[in-house]
Scaffold this active site. Sequence first.
Site, mmCIF file in Angstrom:
data_model
loop_
_atom_site.group_PDB
_atom_site.id
_atom_site.type_symbol
_atom_site.label_atom_id
_atom_site.label_comp_id
_atom_site.label_asym_id
_atom_site.label_seq_id
_atom_site.Cartn_x
_atom_site.Cartn_y
_atom_site.Cartn_z
ATOM 1 C CG PHE A 22 -5.600 -23.676 4.266
ATOM 2 C CD1 PHE A 22 -5.522 -22.360 4.672
ATOM 3 C CD2 PHE A 22 -6.481 -24.015 3.256
ATOM 4 C CE1 PHE A 22 -6.304 -21.382 4.074
ATOM 5 C CE2 PHE A 22 -7.266 -23.056 2.652
ATOM 6 C CZ PHE A 22 -7.176 -21.731 3.056
ATOM 7 C CG ASP B 206 -10.107 -30.518 4.630
ATOM 8 O OD1 ASP B 206 -10.402 -30.679 3.425
ATOM 9 O OD2 ASP B 206 -9.945 -29.385 5.130
ATOM 10 C CE LYS C 96 -9.371 -25.883 -2.468
ATOM 11 N NZ LYS C 96 -9.763 -24.495 -2.704
#
Length: 403
Positions: free
Chosen positions: A142, A229, A258
């Site tokens: 994801f 990531d 984030k």
Amino acid sequence: MIKHDEELIALADTYSAHNYHPLPVVVAHAEGAWMTDVEGRRYLDMLAGYSALNFGHRNPRLIEAAKQQLDRVTLTSRAFHNDRFAPFCRQLAELCGMDMVLAMNTGAEAVETAVKTARKWGYEVKGVPDGRAKIVVATDNFHGRTTTIVSFSTDEDARRHFGPYTPGFEVLPYGDAETLRNVVAADPEIVAVLLEPIQGEAGVLVPPPGYLAEVRRLCTEHNVLFIADEIQSGLGRTGRTFACEHEGVVPDMYILGKALGGGVLPVSAVVSSREVLGVYKPGEHGSTFGGNPLACAVGLEVLEMLRSGEFQQRSAELGEHLHRELNALVGGPVTAVRGRGLWAGVDIDPARGTGRDVSRELMARGVLVKDTHGTTIRIAPPLVIEKDDLDWGLEQLRAVLSG
């Protein structure tokens, strides 16, 4: 002003696209690890905005940094310099042990930036023929939901009816070092391997021991970029600044987001060496809001907080306690627990119910988590959570599972 959950939920259903399926709670206020809905009910946040709220809701240091910057300047675009941009880039590069930063806004933008960077590096530095570069990714990944990113997703909900898909990606089994070894050795047109060191959306999947180290070795041997990531796993979530550190691995490129924005606003970045990010020339990539003064001011305070190591240590210590308590539940309604630090995927026996069933029952008891892939719930409280509050949340989970 509407002050009832049901009315606001109905209004959202009417006027917003149904691309999410949120739990039926409407948050109006939050502080630290706690949220309050429009009707005054309090909830313990055990999701932390998918790691965007590592430092808690409305962290006083981050709110103060934002307030001070709001009184000065919020946006210049990159047509001009601003006085927060250079210090932010320097301090983020130093935190990562890298040379350069390319600032963006959202995680998906940062992933797209990493893809573009790897391809350009492949053509201009590695010497791959133009238009032939390939990037290896993992099953159950994801990385976001842009058109390019869903092109290499294995989640049919993310992919279905969004084609035609972007070529140039090869999907290999996550954690399978042998298959990766064979593919990378056989194909000189591979320019990068893009991985989550821990797969969050897939259910907090931790790769087999030694996998990340072998990825690093293979990439070095075959002149391929290792792109990590760390949008969810980075910045303290797993008990280290970066999840890659658990195997002593340094990638060629970090993708961050984030928590970099402190839960205040979206901030993301690609961080790499001068050889890699140095391939860009003016006009080849950009973002109007990327590196804006407000984002950099908040980001600078995030970096200052991380430098102390306090949050990484809290995540490690409380995470050890969290996993010990969760693993004690395995064998009953819980079939498996995975994760590192204050991050866990908890698989629920389908005979007990779905992950959403358990999430709703926890919500009724004042705890907010989120399900994924049917039978899994994710637990990722803010790193500022107090141990007593964490224990209370775990007590509610035990009560739900035993009911």
